[in-house]
Design a protein around this motif. Structure first.
Motif, PDB file in Angstrom:
ATOM      1  N   PRO A   1       0.806  -1.236   0.000  1.00  0.00           N
ATOM      2  CA  PRO A   1       0.000   0.000   0.000  1.00  0.00           C
ATOM      3  C   PRO A   1       0.835   1.280   0.000  1.00  0.00           C
ATOM      4  N   ILE A   2       0.350   2.268  -0.746  1.00  0.00           N
ATOM      5  CA  ILE A   2       1.053   3.529  -0.932  1.00  0.00           C
ATOM      6  C   ILE A   2       1.268   4.270   0.379  1.00  0.00           C
ATOM      7  N   GLU A   3       0.383   4.082   1.362  1.00  0.00           N
ATOM      8  CA  GLU A   3       0.529   4.817   2.625  1.00  0.00           C
ATOM      9  C   GLU A   3       1.770   4.401   3.402  1.00  0.00           C
ATOM     10  N   ASN A   4       2.335   3.258   3.080  1.00  0.00           N
ATOM     11  CA  ASN A   4       3.557   2.793   3.755  1.00  0.00           C
ATOM     12  C   ASN A   4       4.827   3.233   3.035  1.00  0.00           C
ATOM     13  N   VAL A   5       4.663   3.808   1.856  1.00  0.00           N
ATOM     14  CA  VAL A   5       5.794   4.020   0.947  1.00  0.00           C
ATOM     15  C   VAL A   5       6.088   5.502   0.742  1.00  0.00           C
ATOM     16  N   LYS A   6       7.375   5.831   0.659  1.00  0.00           N
ATOM     17  CA  LYS A   6       7.801   7.180   0.294  1.00  0.00           C
ATOM     18  C   LYS A   6       8.242   7.143  -1.170  1.00  0.00           C
ATOM     19  N   ALA A   7       7.303   7.482  -2.056  1.00  0.00           N
ATOM     20  CA  ALA A   7       7.561   7.369  -3.497  1.00  0.00           C
ATOM     21  C   ALA A   7       7.968   8.702  -4.103  1.00  0.00           C
ATOM     22  N   ASP A   8       8.817   8.625  -5.126  1.00  0.00           N
ATOM     23  CA  ASP A   8       9.207   9.824  -5.877  1.00  0.00           C
ATOM     24  C   ASP A   8       8.202  10.113  -6.980  1.00  0.00           C
ATOM     25  N   TYR A   9       7.589   9.062  -7.511  1.00  0.00           N
ATOM     26  CA  TYR A   9       6.569   9.196  -8.550  1.00  0.00           C
ATOM     27  C   TYR A   9       5.381   8.332  -8.150  1.00  0.00           C
TER      28      TYR A   9
END
Length: 242
Positions: A206-214
């Protein structure tokens, strides 16, 4: 006549040398339930030379770092290179930054450290009940859970099913062990050239756990296949930036 042939040969050699110098070497690592076909829709620029990494069977109780050390044997370090990893492949790529020092790492639908792994894996770390499950069950569960977790895989259903069918069931089980036991913190990635591409509807990581650049809008865990055009633009742009 001989001088003319020699001149042409020198021109060809010079042209080959210039081309080699301008080529960007990139190693591609697939995910746990995928293989080289996960990259089939990605369009790389002509100056990008791609090499697919093949997974050896993880050893029993092998750590992610130890496994990455064996993966590193497939990489030519006599020339500069970058690495792209999908899901499990991205986790391995992060470990490779400590071993080989690539120019750039691009993660797709992955995690850059164990802090970005869902709670389910952390539960299994404390209570390793998965070790008592047969490898066949891991493959069978993949066929059931993948369409439930990532419904847009129906857009590439045949590819996804075939990749799972071709996976060694024991590999799938031992790959879970690699993820569950992974011990990498965010600070381990300090001063590493890591670029993270993630989908906003990824239910596996899940995106809430991740520090994404894009962040890819509408991108699931299968977005390397289903959102390839958008991801290709990012990849080609990043590989041409130091």
């Amino acid at each position: 006549m001989q001088k003319s042939k020699l001149y042409i040969l020198l021109l060809l050699l010079n042209s080959f040398t210039i081309h080699a110098q301008n080529t960007i070497k990139v190693y591609l690592i697939p995910g746990q339930g995928s293989d080289t076909r996960i990259y089939k829709n990605i369009s790389f620029n002509e100056d990008i030379d791609t090499v697919h990494i093949k997974y050896p069977m993880p050893l029993q109780d092998e750590t992610m770092h130890q496994y990455a050390e064996r993966i590193a044997e497939q990489i030519d370090t006599t020339e500069q290179f970058s690495i792209i990893g999908v899901s499990l492949g991205g986790m391995i790529a992060c470990e490779l930054t400590d071993i080989l020092h690539p120019q750039k790492i691009i993660l797709i639908s992955s995690a850059s450290c164990s802090e970005e792994i869902p709670q389910m894996y952390k539960f299994f770390k404390k209570f390793p009940i998965y070790k008592d499950i047969s490898p066949a069950v891991f493959r069978y569960s993949g066929f059931i859970l993948q369409p439930l977790y990532e419904p847009d895989r129906k857009l590439e259903k045949e590819t996804c099913v075939n990749m799972l069918q071709d996976k060694d069931a024991l590999f799938l089980k031992r790959a879970v062990q690699l993820i569950v036991s992974w011990d990498r913190i965010e600070n381990d990635n300090y001063n590493k050239n890591i670029v993270h591409i993630h989908g906003d509807i990824d239910n596996t990581l899940p995106i809430e756990n991740v520090k994404a650049d894009y962040i890819i809008s509408g991108g699931s865990h299968m977005m390397t296949l289903t959102k390839a055009e958008e991801i290709s633009l990012i990849i080609n742009k990043e590989l041409h930036q130091n």
